[in-house]
Write an enzyme that holds these catalytic residues in place. Structure first.
Site, mmCIF file in Angstrom:
data_model
loop_
_atom_site.group_PDB
_atom_site.id
_atom_site.type_symbol
_atom_site.label_atom_id
_atom_site.label_comp_id
_atom_site.label_asym_id
_atom_site.label_seq_id
_atom_site.Cartn_x
_atom_site.Cartn_y
_atom_site.Cartn_z
ATOM 1 C CG ASP A 533 -0.240 -0.165 2.528
ATOM 2 O OD1 ASP A 533 0.608 0.699 2.850
ATOM 3 O OD2 ASP A 533 -0.512 -1.139 3.268
ATOM 4 C CD GLU A 613 17.894 -25.071 -14.808
ATOM 5 O OE1 GLU A 613 16.686 -25.348 -14.819
ATOM 6 O OE2 GLU A 613 18.678 -25.442 -13.895
#
Ligand code: DGJ
Length: 730
Positions: A533, A613
């Site tokens: 928020d 990877e």
């Protein structure tokens, strides 16, 4: 001049580059809103507020018996409970004599340069704003209501807050103290809001605002995963680039309410502020009460313009500190890689592999302190576990630093385990109701942040740790919600203040810690994005968006988050497959592309990655750094929703430089489909007459073609493919 005062009409007109918000003192001294929307030439818009007929059992003040003038009809900026306003109200004043109500009436107004601040609460700030303060006073008692308005012209942003000042000789009680009533022009509106739960935050829903209350709220003591304290109220046919939209964000992290309802005159009122549930705040003689801030952005062209204004405002005038606009270090966090099962050697081995790929910061998550080998104990004892760390914290930080990496650490300051030295020594530090055993959640209690001694204890423990080693980053977590909301430190009649005082206390501690350690980057977290928020962003410029790092679930999570919160605030990591939240397997490239549109980091056991990877991660880090400025500061467009449309099983979004010189489009296919027809994504924000190339292609495209026909897209033939399209000037 952003604020225009007209003494003849008794209006105050707040203007931004594209919007206008008009206030008026009506014939009875009431502060009303006459208009909020697209910018126009000046006029007194009062005609738009007048009621057309009688008031249907709504009483009339000021001897206006049997007329349309009623507290139930006028467009008050502050709506008093108990005074005949039967709509959604914002302020409930219990006077010393027990009566319930007040009649705030105009006294004075002043215009100031710069943005007001709010005592003890987070708020937008800056010299690039103007402030209007309108002071109202109750007709009977010496109770003042100072109505604050901040105007940021360049972002179409208007902020609001109220300060209630009790100048009587006795205490009054606020039984409700919301920050804002907003009365919209006649019309039919929808509300967009963002709901969810742990690992599934900010899921978009849209509903019509009719004659029953539409309400998003929290009574959990934190803004929470369930509803985000942000909504959009808009025309019923509004979309990304059409229709009127009012974005409403609360700058608050505790219990809140944002509600809307049509009244009997078919007009919509929206209220926003602290949730009145279990709220009762005493304002003593001579004291003030400050409401949290509400931030409003209006757009006449749908959601995208609103989004970009919020993004700029939050980045520049809400986030603070040296990191707000700096490139954040690329981090690896050990949580999903090890959970509690680590020692220093394991962490250093992960850091070593990560440093070789270009990762810049190693974050040691939960489990480094006290007795903390699982989540059943240890919270509150912020002393490094030197057995697990195989030496001091400083020693571990040095080992990481020697690899050329910064070092970061995890805290959960607001909670305590019953099995901890802190709780054994100070059970009174936890929230608990007399005679009742507090409820456990994740085996922990919540500390009573209303208490100065609790905050001092936490500050001293945290500061001791941060001073003891070379620490560059802190993750501030919060993993349960409030129950047993009772403070042993407050008298019975003040227990209705605990929820709000909890937030004030937490904000005070955050202010103290972040200001004392300005060189540390702070990331907020609450079981992922449970406290994402504007309040938290004032203290910490990024938030761990969700514990769910699955690239496909993240499409909806980051899509919802993007409506108001900028990319630079969204913690986003590449994690392992099968994913720990939903077992889904996605290509590493897709995971990377999705995490680019956040802070980009890693959260896995890098020691277990194949060399192939690792090379892909190395490539991603180089690519992300190259694209960083464009991604973090460009204008953001949601091009195709992840909720599916009739003709697409993929979603797309874009970031584009405001001058249209460069853009990046990301596409992700979230469902497989055989024999797809040619697919296009229409781009935004380019210069129609300019020529562009895509990913360095030979072929040139006219900006208007890319915006009207779109990029012809293609995907690799595997599950959940993703593509980036980097558009540059030809
Ligand atoms: C919840 C957070 O969201 C996770 O990332 C992790 O930090 C755990 N808490 C640790 O307990």
């Amino acid at each position: 001049m952003a604020i225009i005062r007209n003494d003849t009409d008794k209006t105050f007109t707040l203007t931004t580059k594209g919007t206008m918000y008009q206030l008026k003192i009506d014939d009875f001294g009431q502060l009303i809103n006459t208009y909020y929307g697209e910018k126009m030439d000046y006029m007194d818009m009062n005609y738009a507020t007048e009621a057309d007929w009688g008031t249907s059992f709504s009483p009339n003040p000021f001897e206006k018996d049997d007329t349309g003038y009623s507290y139930n009809n006028i467009h008050q900026e502050i709506a008093l409970s108990g005074m005949g306003d039967f709509r959604l109200t914002t302020m409930g004043v219990r006077n010393a004599d027990g009566s319930y109500g007040a009649e705030p009436t105009f006294v004075s107004a002043k215009i100031e340069k710069g943005k007001y601040s709010i005592k003890g609460l987070p708020a937008f700030y800056g010299d690039n704003a103007e402030t209007l303060v309108v002071t109202l006073k109750d007709k009977v008692h010496d109770i003042y209501f100072h109505m604050y308005y901040g105007v940021f012209e360049e972002y179409d942003l208007i902020t609001r807050s109220v300060v209630v000042e009790n100048k009587t000789n006795e205490s009054i009680h606020l039984e409700k103290a919301l920050s804002m009533a907003l009365n919209l022009p006649c019309g039919s509106y929808d509300m967009l809001y963002f709901h969810g739960r742990h690992t599934r935050e900010r899921i978009l829903e849209r509903t019509r605002i009719n004659h029953a209350k539409v309400c998003v709220e929290s009574v959990r003591g934190a803004s929470s995963h369930m509803h985000n304290p942000f909504v959009i109220v808009c025309d019923k046919d509004a979309g990304e680039s059409n229709g009127r939209a009012w974005g409403i964000a609360l700058v608050y992290s505790g219990n809140f309410e944002i509600s809307a309802m049509k009244n009997l005159q078919e007009k919509t009122r929206v209220v926003a502020g602290i949730n009145p549930e279990n709220f009762n705040f005493e304002v003593g003689a001579g004291e003030t009460f400050e409401t949290p801030e509400v931030a409003l952005v209006f757009s006449k062209n749908g959601f995208a313009d609103m989004t970009n204004n919020f993004h700029s405002a939050i980045r520049n005038n809400l986030c603070r500190g040296k990191f707000k606009n700096a490139r954040r270090p690329i981090l690896i966090n050990n949580w999903e890689g090890t959970y509690f099962d680590f020692n220093a050697d394991k962490l250093v081995s992960m850091a070593k592999d990560a440093s070789e790929l270009g990762v810049e910061l190693f974050v040691m998550d939960d489990g480094w302190f006290g007795k903390r080998d699982n989540d059943r104990s240890g919270l509150g004892d912020w002393t490094p576990n030197e057995k697990k760390l195989q030496g001091t914290l400083a020693n571990l930080a040095n080992r990481i630093n020697d690899l050329g990496m910064k070092f970061g650490i995890w805290f959960e300051p607001e909670c305590v385990s019953p099995d901890s030295d802190l709780y054994r020594a100070h059970p009174e530090y936890a929230l608990a109701m007399p005679g009742r055993k507090p409820q456990l959640s994740r085996h922990q209690y919540v500390l009573d942040m209303t208490r100065a001694d609790v905050r001092d204890n936490l500050f001293n423990q945290i500061a001791t740790v941060l001073r003891s080693a070379n620490i560059s980053y802190v993750k501030w977590d919060f993993n349960r919600h409030l129950t047993d909301v009772y403070s042993a430190n407050l008298p019975a009649e003040k227990q209705g203040e605990v929820y709000h005082r909890y937030m004030l206390g937490t904000y005070e501690l955050l202010e103290r810690v972040t200001q004392s350690f300005p060189d540390i980057l702070f990331e907020s977290c609450s079981g992922g994005g449970g406290r994402f928020d504007c309040g938290m962003l004032y203290y910490m410029p990024q938030v761990w968006t969700s514990d769910n790092a699955d690239a496909i679930d993240r499409l909806k999570i980051q899509y919802g988050t993007s409506f108001v919160y900028p990319v630079s605030t969204m913690g986003a990591h590449v994690s392992v497959c099968p994913n720990h939240s939903n077992a889904r397997v996605t290509p590493l490239r897709t995971r990377g592309n999705v995490a680019y549109f956040g802070t980009y980091g890693l959260e896995l056991d890098i020691n277990k990655m194949s060399s192939e990877e690792k090379q892909e991660i190395k490539r991603q880090i180089v690519e992300f750094k190259e694209l960083y400025e464009l991604i973090q500061r460009g204008d953001y467009y949601r091009l195709i929703s992840p909720y599916g449309t009739e003709d697409s099983l993929f979603c797309a979004w874009e970031t584009v430089k405001r001058d249209g010189s460069e853009a990046l489009v990301c596409t992700v296919r979230y469902e497989s489909d055989a024999a797809t027809a040619p697919e296009f994504v229409k781009v935004k924000g380019l210069v129609p007459s300019k020529w562009y190339k895509i990913n360095g292609s030979e072929q040139k495209y006219l900006g208007s073609a890319l915006m009207n026909i779109g990029i012809k897209i293609d995907f690799d033939f595997f599950t959940y493919p993703s593509r980036l399209y980097h558009i540059t000037e030809a």
